[in-house]
Design a protein around this motif. Structure first.
Motif, mmCIF file in Angstrom:
data_model
loop_
_atom_site.group_PDB
_atom_site.id
_atom_site.type_symbol
_atom_site.label_atom_id
_atom_site.label_comp_id
_atom_site.label_asym_id
_atom_site.label_seq_id
_atom_site.Cartn_x
_atom_site.Cartn_y
_atom_site.Cartn_z
ATOM 1 N N LEU A 1 50.856 54.366 41.855
ATOM 2 C CA LEU A 1 50.489 55.439 42.772
ATOM 3 C C LEU A 1 51.732 56.212 43.168
ATOM 4 O O LEU A 1 52.786 55.619 43.419
ATOM 5 N N ASP A 2 51.616 57.545 43.251
ATOM 6 C CA ASP A 2 52.743 58.332 43.757
ATOM 7 C C ASP A 2 52.670 58.389 45.279
ATOM 8 O O ASP A 2 51.831 57.729 45.911
ATOM 9 N N GLU A 3 53.548 59.164 45.893
ATOM 10 C CA GLU A 3 53.635 59.187 47.359
ATOM 11 C C GLU A 3 52.365 59.701 48.025
ATOM 12 O O GLU A 3 52.089 59.387 49.180
ATOM 13 N N GLU A 4 51.585 60.498 47.312
ATOM 14 C CA GLU A 4 50.346 61.031 47.876
ATOM 15 C C GLU A 4 49.140 60.141 47.570
ATOM 16 O O GLU A 4 48.025 60.453 47.974
ATOM 17 N N GLY A 5 49.384 59.052 46.843
ATOM 18 C CA GLY A 5 48.284 58.148 46.514
ATOM 19 C C GLY A 5 47.532 58.519 45.260
ATOM 20 O O GLY A 5 46.438 58.012 45.017
ATOM 21 N N HIS A 6 48.108 59.402 44.429
ATOM 22 C CA HIS A 6 47.503 59.766 43.156
ATOM 23 C C HIS A 6 47.959 58.795 42.066
ATOM 24 O O HIS A 6 49.011 58.161 42.182
ATOM 25 N N ILE A 7 47.175 58.719 40.990
ATOM 26 C CA ILE A 7 47.427 57.731 39.945
ATOM 27 C C ILE A 7 48.257 58.338 38.820
ATOM 28 O O ILE A 7 47.873 59.368 38.258
ATOM 29 N N ILE A 8 49.368 57.678 38.496
ATOM 30 C CA ILE A 8 50.195 58.056 37.356
ATOM 31 C C ILE A 8 50.034 56.967 36.300
ATOM 32 O O ILE A 8 50.527 55.850 36.463
ATOM 33 N N HIS A 9 49.328 57.305 35.235
ATOM 34 C CA HIS A 9 49.080 56.369 34.127
ATOM 35 C C HIS A 9 50.063 56.707 33.014
ATOM 36 O O HIS A 9 50.051 57.819 32.485
ATOM 37 N N SER A 10 50.912 55.737 32.657
ATOM 38 C CA SER A 10 52.099 56.086 31.879
ATOM 39 C C SER A 10 52.108 55.620 30.423
ATOM 40 O O SER A 10 53.085 55.831 29.721
ATOM 41 N N ASN A 11 51.036 54.976 29.945
ATOM 42 C CA ASN A 11 51.012 54.624 28.520
ATOM 43 C C ASN A 11 49.588 54.747 27.988
ATOM 44 O O ASN A 11 48.676 55.154 28.709
ATOM 45 N N ASP A 12 49.397 54.418 26.713
ATOM 46 C CA ASP A 12 48.085 54.636 26.093
ATOM 47 C C ASP A 12 47.043 53.600 26.496
ATOM 48 O O ASP A 12 45.848 53.851 26.390
ATOM 49 N N HIS A 13 47.481 52.432 26.941
ATOM 50 C CA HIS A 13 46.529 51.354 27.227
ATOM 51 C C HIS A 13 45.778 51.594 28.538
ATOM 52 O O HIS A 13 46.383 51.847 29.578
ATOM 53 N N HIS A 14 44.484 51.532 28.455
ATOM 54 C CA HIS A 14 43.628 51.517 29.662
ATOM 55 C C HIS A 14 42.385 50.695 29.320
ATOM 56 O O HIS A 14 41.265 51.163 29.373
ATOM 57 N N ASP A 15 42.670 49.435 29.001
ATOM 58 C CA ASP A 15 41.648 48.527 28.480
ATOM 59 C C ASP A 15 41.054 47.655 29.585
ATOM 60 O O ASP A 15 41.779 47.158 30.446
ATOM 61 N N LEU A 16 39.759 47.485 29.523
ATOM 62 C CA LEU A 16 39.045 46.576 30.431
ATOM 63 C C LEU A 16 38.169 45.687 29.557
ATOM 64 O O LEU A 16 37.294 46.181 28.848
ATOM 65 N N ILE A 17 38.446 44.397 29.604
ATOM 66 C CA ILE A 17 37.676 43.414 28.842
ATOM 67 C C ILE A 17 36.848 42.595 29.828
ATOM 68 O O ILE A 17 37.365 42.182 30.877
ATOM 69 N N PHE A 18 35.578 42.379 29.519
ATOM 70 C CA PHE A 18 34.741 41.622 30.445
ATOM 71 C C PHE A 18 33.746 40.768 29.672
ATOM 72 O O PHE A 18 33.534 40.958 28.468
ATOM 73 N N GLY A 19 33.147 39.836 30.393
ATOM 74 C CA GLY A 19 32.144 38.989 29.777
ATOM 75 C C GLY A 19 31.502 38.065 30.785
ATOM 76 O O GLY A 19 31.984 37.907 31.909
ATOM 77 N N ALA A 20 30.417 37.452 30.373
ATOM 78 C CA ALA A 20 29.660 36.554 31.246
ATOM 79 C C ALA A 20 30.347 35.197 31.364
ATOM 80 O O ALA A 20 30.900 34.687 30.395
ATOM 81 N N LEU A 21 30.295 34.633 32.568
ATOM 82 C CA LEU A 21 30.726 33.254 32.794
ATOM 83 C C LEU A 21 29.538 32.353 33.114
ATOM 84 O O LEU A 21 29.712 31.152 33.319
ATOM 85 N N HIS A 22 28.345 32.958 33.160
ATOM 86 C CA HIS A 22 27.120 32.205 33.461
ATOM 87 C C HIS A 22 25.991 32.830 32.641
ATOM 88 O O HIS A 22 25.938 34.063 32.494
ATOM 89 N N PRO A 23 25.075 32.013 32.090
ATOM 90 C CA PRO A 23 24.006 32.551 31.235
ATOM 91 C C PRO A 23 23.165 33.646 31.890
ATOM 92 O O PRO A 23 22.643 34.526 31.192
ATOM 93 N N CYS A 24 23.043 33.620 33.216
ATOM 94 C CA CYS A 24 22.178 34.592 33.892
ATOM 95 C C CYS A 24 22.790 35.987 33.961
ATOM 96 O O CYS A 24 22.151 36.935 34.427
ATOM 97 N N GLN A 25 24.039 36.146 33.514
ATOM 98 C CA GLN A 25 24.748 37.417 33.681
ATOM 99 C C GLN A 25 24.582 38.375 32.503
ATOM 100 O O GLN A 25 25.196 39.450 32.492
ATOM 101 N N ALA A 26 23.761 38.015 31.538
ATOM 102 C CA ALA A 26 23.593 38.872 30.353
ATOM 103 C C ALA A 26 23.120 40.272 30.729
ATOM 104 O O ALA A 26 23.612 41.266 30.195
ATOM 105 N N SER A 27 22.183 40.362 31.670
ATOM 106 C CA SER A 27 21.609 41.673 32.000
ATOM 107 C C SER A 27 22.623 42.571 32.689
ATOM 108 O O SER A 27 22.718 43.767 32.370
#
Length: 306
Positions: free
Chosen positions: A134-160
């Motif tokens: 974050l800069d001084e005003e609270g804005h986001i400075i993203h400085s490289n190509d990566h912006h990955d989010l990996i996710f998955g279920a930890l319980h069988p009921c979470q498929a939906s």
């Protein structure tokens, strides 16, 4: 268009970047934030500056009180490790409203804490890979190509809910991927970040300088090997190839690259040594494992914790 009610808790660079990209794609995103951050966001708004395109928020949904949030399908939890305990009461309220929680914290200890407090069915697995600030005003400075989010279920009921989030994130300017092996992916990141943050912060040096000294660079590989041993004590199945890949990734970083923990040390901010290296030592203690290199890094960093 399919829309989820997403709540972002932890409106730092990571939370606002992912929340912003989801909002940009048409999702309904609310930010549950503390008073000072709420004031800054209301006064300045939020802007993203990124290699993947800039974005200016035209409308923000900001709440300081969890009870003001009427609908919540998914909570993206992006607080620092040291703020986890303080977030539990609000998370319980949101889970009672039907939300599932997708934590993007570093480390692994938070999963069992959240499952114990919120129930196993409420907690997904997740991991984020991004370099942003974050800069001084609270804005986001993203400085490289990566912006990955990996996710998955930890319980069988979470498929939906995984199906729903996968669908919601499909049109966002993000690299979002779902995996059936989320715990393995989380351990691989934990292994990398514990070694990288530990050596850069303890030495107070960027990766380029560390790489020039074989003795110091060797600490990275030793810390990675200890984390591999720890993961496998929990039957995760990390291999020497994963260690080699982590070393290769560090070898490819620009000279001045460093960890967020090292950046926080430089700025005199609170650092996540308890959540990362401390967490590894506690997990090791539970299975009777010694981690001498990580223990030494922990001891060297601890005085700078603030």
């Amino acid at each position: 268009m399919f829309t989820l009610n997403i709540v972002v808790m932890g409106a730092g660079a990571l939370g606002c970047y992912f929340g912003g990209r989801l909002q940009q794609s048409g999702q309904h995103v609310q930010y549950l934030v503390r008073k000072n951050r709420a004031k800054q966001m209301m006064e300045n708004g939020i802007a993203i500056t990124s290699p993947h395109g800039n974005y200016q928020f035209n409308e923000l949904h900001i709440s300081e009180n969890v009870h003001d949030i009427e609908k919540a399908d998914l909570v993206i939890l992006a607080v620092k490790g040291q703020h986890l305990q303080g977030a539990l009461a609000d998370l319980k309220v949101l889970v009672e409203k039907g939300a599932k929680v997708l934590p993007l914290l570093n480390g692994l200890e938070h999963i069992s804490i959240l499952q114990n407090e919120l129930g196993e069915e409420a907690v997904l697995g997740g991991s984020a890979f991004i370099i942003a600030t974050l800069d001084e005003e609270g804005h986001i400075i993203h400085s490289n190509d990566h912006h990955d989010l990996i996710f998955g279920a930890l319980h069988p009921c979470q498929a939906s809910v995984c199906d729903e989030f996968e669908k919601a994130a499909k049109s966002a300017i993000l690299a979002v991927s779902r995996t059936e092996n989320i715990l393995v992916r989380m351990w691989i990141k934990y292994m990398f970040i514990t070694a990288f943050s530990g050596v850069t912060t303890a030495s107070n040096l960027p990766i380029g300088t560390i790489r020039r000294f074989p003795e110091t660079n060797g600490l990275l590989e030793k810390a990675l090997s200890e984390m591999m041993e720890l993961a496998n004590a929990y039957d995760i199945g990390i291999t020497k190839q994963n260690v080699a890949q982590a070393m290769e990734n560090m070898a490819g970083l620009p000279e001045e690259s460093t960890s967020s923990m090292h950046q926080d040390r430089r700025k005199g901010l609170t650092i996540e040594v308890e959540h990362l290296q401390g967490g590894a030592l506690r997990l090791a203690d539970k299975v009777g494992l010694e981690l001498p290199v990580i223990g030494t890094l922990y001891a060297l960093i601890k005085p700078f914790e603030n």
